[in-house]
Design a protein around this motif. Structure first.
Motif, PDB file in Angstrom:
ATOM      1  N   ARG A   1       6.996   3.865   7.103  1.00 27.48           N
ATOM      2  CA  ARG A   1       7.645   2.582   6.802  1.00 27.48           C
ATOM      3  C   ARG A   1       7.111   2.021   5.490  1.00 27.48           C
ATOM      4  O   ARG A   1       7.887   1.587   4.630  1.00 27.48           O
ATOM      5  CB  ARG A   1       7.401   1.574   7.935  1.00 27.48           C
ATOM      6  N   ALA A   2       5.799   2.055   5.341  1.00 32.02           N
ATOM      7  CA  ALA A   2       5.198   1.495   4.121  1.00 32.02           C
ATOM      8  C   ALA A   2       5.716   2.210   2.877  1.00 32.02           C
ATOM      9  O   ALA A   2       5.989   1.579   1.852  1.00 32.02           O
ATOM     10  CB  ALA A   2       3.677   1.589   4.201  1.00 32.02           C
ATOM     11  N   ASP A   3       5.891   3.527   2.980  1.00 29.05           N
ATOM     12  CA  ASP A   3       6.337   4.293   1.809  1.00 29.05           C
ATOM     13  C   ASP A   3       7.796   3.977   1.465  1.00 29.05           C
ATOM     14  O   ASP A   3       8.134   3.760   0.307  1.00 29.05           O
ATOM     15  CB  ASP A   3       6.159   5.802   2.061  1.00 29.05           C
ATOM     16  N   VAL A   4       8.644   3.943   2.470  1.00 28.38           N
ATOM     17  CA  VAL A   4      10.053   3.624   2.207  1.00 28.38           C
ATOM     18  C   VAL A   4      10.192   2.192   1.677  1.00 28.38           C
ATOM     19  O   VAL A   4      10.972   1.927   0.760  1.00 28.38           O
ATOM     20  CB  VAL A   4      10.914   3.823   3.480  1.00 28.38           C
ATOM     21  N   ILE A   5       9.400   1.289   2.232  1.00 23.66           N
ATOM     22  CA  ILE A   5       9.455  -0.105   1.778  1.00 23.66           C
ATOM     23  C   ILE A   5       8.980  -0.203   0.328  1.00 23.66           C
ATOM     24  O   ILE A   5       9.584  -0.904  -0.483  1.00 23.66           O
ATOM     25  CB  ILE A   5       8.639  -1.011   2.726  1.00 23.66           C
ATOM     26  N   ALA A   6       7.923   0.532  -0.007  1.00 23.31           N
ATOM     27  CA  ALA A   6       7.438   0.522  -1.394  1.00 23.31           C
ATOM     28  C   ALA A   6       8.529   1.027  -2.340  1.00 23.31           C
ATOM     29  O   ALA A   6       8.751   0.474  -3.417  1.00 23.31           O
ATOM     30  CB  ALA A   6       6.185   1.386  -1.525  1.00 23.31           C
ATOM     31  N   TYR A   7       9.230   2.081  -1.912  1.00 23.73           N
ATOM     32  CA  TYR A   7      10.318   2.617  -2.732  1.00 23.73           C
ATOM     33  C   TYR A   7      11.437   1.583  -2.883  1.00 23.73           C
ATOM     34  O   TYR A   7      11.908   1.312  -3.986  1.00 23.73           O
ATOM     35  CB  TYR A   7      10.862   3.909  -2.107  1.00 23.73           C
TER      36      TYR A   7
ATOM     37  N   GLY B   1       0.793  -1.218   0.000  1.00 25.05           N
ATOM     38  CA  GLY B   1       0.000   0.000   0.000  1.00 25.05           C
ATOM     39  C   GLY B   1       0.824   1.266   0.000  1.00 25.05           C
ATOM     40  O   GLY B   1       0.287   2.353  -0.060  1.00 25.05           O
ATOM     41  N   GLY B   2       2.156   1.158   0.075  1.00 24.24           N
ATOM     42  CA  GLY B   2       2.985   2.342   0.259  1.00 24.24           C
ATOM     43  C   GLY B   2       3.103   3.202  -0.980  1.00 24.24           C
ATOM     44  O   GLY B   2       2.866   2.756  -2.098  1.00 24.24           O
ATOM     45  N   ASP B   3       3.485   4.447  -0.743  1.00 24.95           N
ATOM     46  CA  ASP B   3       3.646   5.420  -1.812  1.00 24.95           C
ATOM     47  C   ASP B   3       5.148   5.560  -2.104  1.00 24.95           C
ATOM     48  O   ASP B   3       5.891   6.177  -1.342  1.00 24.95           O
ATOM     49  CB  ASP B   3       3.039   6.747  -1.335  1.00 24.95           C
ATOM     50  N   ALA B   4       5.580   4.971  -3.209  1.00 28.57           N
ATOM     51  CA  ALA B   4       7.015   4.915  -3.514  1.00 28.57           C
ATOM     52  C   ALA B   4       7.611   6.295  -3.775  1.00 28.57           C
ATOM     53  O   ALA B   4       8.789   6.523  -3.505  1.00 28.57           O
ATOM     54  CB  ALA B   4       7.257   3.998  -4.706  1.00 28.57           C
ATOM     55  N   THR B   5       6.798   7.212  -4.271  1.00 24.50           N
ATOM     56  CA  THR B   5       7.316   8.555  -4.547  1.00 24.50           C
ATOM     57  C   THR B   5       7.665   9.271  -3.251  1.00 24.50           C
ATOM     58  O   THR B   5       8.742   9.853  -3.099  1.00 24.50           O
ATOM     59  CB  THR B   5       6.269   9.379  -5.335  1.00 24.50           C
ATOM     60  N   ARG B   6       6.749   9.167  -2.295  1.00 23.76           N
ATOM     61  CA  ARG B   6       7.053   9.748  -0.987  1.00 23.76           C
ATOM     62  C   ARG B   6       8.181   8.953  -0.325  1.00 23.76           C
ATOM     63  O   ARG B   6       9.030   9.507   0.369  1.00 23.76           O
ATOM     64  CB  ARG B   6       5.798   9.731  -0.106  1.00 23.76           C
ATOM     65  N   GLY B   7       8.198   7.647  -0.567  1.00 23.93           N
ATOM     66  CA  GLY B   7       9.260   6.800  -0.024  1.00 23.93           C
ATOM     67  C   GLY B   7      10.639   7.241  -0.485  1.00 23.93           C
ATOM     68  O   GLY B   7      11.595   7.221   0.279  1.00 23.93           O
ATOM     69  N   ARG B   8      10.727   7.671  -1.739  1.00 25.12           N
ATOM     70  CA  ARG B   8      12.015   8.150  -2.261  1.00 25.12           C
ATOM     71  C   ARG B   8      12.487   9.380  -1.483  1.00 25.12           C
ATOM     72  O   ARG B   8      13.649   9.508  -1.128  1.00 25.12           O
ATOM     73  CB  ARG B   8      11.881   8.493  -3.752  1.00 25.12           C
ATOM     74  N   GLU B   9      11.546  10.281  -1.200  1.00 22.78           N
ATOM     75  CA  GLU B   9      11.908  11.486  -0.436  1.00 22.78           C
ATOM     76  C   GLU B   9      12.391  11.120   0.960  1.00 22.78           C
ATOM     77  O   GLU B   9      13.385  11.652   1.449  1.00 22.78           O
ATOM     78  CB  GLU B   9      10.708  12.427  -0.325  1.00 22.78           C
ATOM     79  N   LEU B  10      11.654  10.202   1.587  1.00 22.56           N
ATOM     80  CA  LEU B  10      12.054   9.777   2.930  1.00 22.56           C
ATOM     81  C   LEU B  10      13.423   9.100   2.896  1.00 22.56           C
ATOM     82  O   LEU B  10      14.258   9.309   3.770  1.00 22.56           O
ATOM     83  CB  LEU B  10      11.019   8.811   3.510  1.00 22.56           C
ATOM     84  N   TYR B  11      13.641   8.290   1.874  1.00 22.64           N
ATOM     85  CA  TYR B  11      14.907   7.574   1.757  1.00 22.64           C
ATOM     86  C   TYR B  11      16.060   8.567   1.618  1.00 22.64           C
ATOM     87  O   TYR B  11      17.089   8.444   2.287  1.00 22.64           O
ATOM     88  CB  TYR B  11      14.864   6.631   0.548  1.00 22.64           C
ATOM     89  N   THR B  12      15.857   9.574   0.761  1.00 27.31           N
ATOM     90  CA  THR B  12      16.893  10.580   0.542  1.00 27.31           C
ATOM     91  C   THR B  12      17.207  11.308   1.842  1.00 27.31           C
ATOM     92  O   THR B  12      18.362  11.569   2.169  1.00 27.31           O
ATOM     93  CB  THR B  12      16.416  11.592  -0.526  1.00 27.31           C
ATOM     94  N   LYS B  13      16.152  11.589   2.601  1.00 30.29           N
ATOM     95  CA  LYS B  13      16.314  12.357   3.830  1.00 30.29           C
ATOM     96  C   LYS B  13      16.868  11.502   4.980  1.00 30.29           C
ATOM     97  O   LYS B  13      17.743  11.943   5.714  1.00 30.29           O
ATOM     98  CB  LYS B  13      14.938  12.914   4.216  1.00 30.29           C
ATOM     99  N   GLU B  14      16.346  10.302   5.130  1.00 28.47           N
ATOM    100  CA  GLU B  14      16.629   9.522   6.344  1.00 28.47           C
ATOM    101  C   GLU B  14      17.643   8.398   6.168  1.00 28.47           C
ATOM    102  O   GLU B  14      18.195   7.921   7.150  1.00 28.47           O
ATOM    103  CB  GLU B  14      15.321   8.902   6.877  1.00 28.47           C
ATOM    104  N   CYS B  15      17.831   7.929   4.959  1.00 24.01           N
ATOM    105  CA  CYS B  15      18.650   6.732   4.772  1.00 24.01           C
ATOM    106  C   CYS B  15      19.911   7.000   3.963  1.00 24.01           C
ATOM    107  O   CYS B  15      20.946   6.365   4.188  1.00 24.01           O
ATOM    108  CB  CYS B  15      17.857   5.626   4.067  1.00 24.01           C
ATOM    109  N   ALA B  16      19.831   7.931   3.019  1.00 21.02           N
ATOM    110  CA  ALA B  16      20.915   8.087   2.049  1.00 21.02           C
ATOM    111  C   ALA B  16      22.179   8.684   2.657  1.00 21.02           C
ATOM    112  O   ALA B  16      23.242   8.645   2.033  1.00 21.02           O
ATOM    113  CB  ALA B  16      20.439   8.938   0.860  1.00 21.02           C
ATOM    114  N   ALA B  17      22.092   9.213   3.879  1.00 20.85           N
ATOM    115  CA  ALA B  17      23.305   9.685   4.535  1.00 20.85           C
ATOM    116  C   ALA B  17      24.267   8.518   4.727  1.00 20.85           C
ATOM    117  O   ALA B  17      25.485   8.694   4.704  1.00 20.85           O
ATOM    118  CB  ALA B  17      22.960  10.313   5.884  1.00 20.85           C
TER     119      ALA B  17
END
Ligand code: HEC
Length: 138
Positions: free
Chosen positions: A119-125, A30-46
């Motif tokens: 979580r759902a959004d980042v997982i979808a991404y 059910g996640g939103d991959a587009t929002r997941g990409r933003e979260l990933y860039t902000k929270e994970c890509a460091a």
């Protein structure tokens, strides 16, 4: 009888959070991959990158279906290597909710996403890109 009451509690417990994908099947994605990409860039890509491990974190390409702690050359914690997890929606959801609690001994310096939707959004991404040759350079 007690049926109406049961229905009402089902409504509260499942139908309502369903919109936040709490009781729905996570495998339905059910996640939103587009929002997941933003979260990933902000929270994970460091720390993380898709295409290559950094000195801070293992690469995420090929993540889905991979056994936890198995990217060659990355010095995982013993906890991660012996977790027995295979990465999918369910294990990622569990791990990312509170890494230090769900995998005591992990060396991942991220406190977790308390919001199910995050979580759902980042997982979808991750699901979308982890097998994508154009993102993973393979
Ligand atoms: C401060 C750096 C850091 C941040 C920020 C971070 N990670 Fe990690 N991540 C790590 C490290 C280090 C490991 C290895 C953990 C271990 O061995 O216990 C790891 C491991 C993982 C793994 C397991 C990978 C494997 O190969 O088994 C996943 C999945 C993961 N991270 C997802 C994420 C996601 C999604 C985010 C953002 C929401 C994130 N991480 C944020 C450092 C980080």
């Amino acid at each position: 009888m007690s049926l109406p009451k049961l229905n009402r509690s089902w409504l509260l417990a499942c139908a309502l959070p369903l919109f936040l994908s709490a009781c729905g099947s996570k495998d339905a994605g059910g996640g939103d991959a587009t929002r997941g990409r933003e979260l990933y860039t902000k929270e994970c890509a460091a720390c993380h990158s898709l295409s290559a491990s950094t000195e801070n974190a293992p690469m995420h390409c090929g993540l889905f279906g991979r056994k936890a702690g198995t990217v060659a050359g990355f010095p995982y914690s013993e906890a991660m290597r012996s977790s027995g997890w295979v990465w999918n929606e369910k294990t990622l959801d569990e791990f990312l909710s509170a890494p230090y609690l769900t995998l005591p001994g992990t060396i991942m310096g991220f406190p977790g996403f308390s919001q199910e939707a995050d979580r759902a959004d980042v997982i979808a991404y991750l699901k979308e890109v982890s097998k994508d040759p154009s993102q993973c350079g393979k």
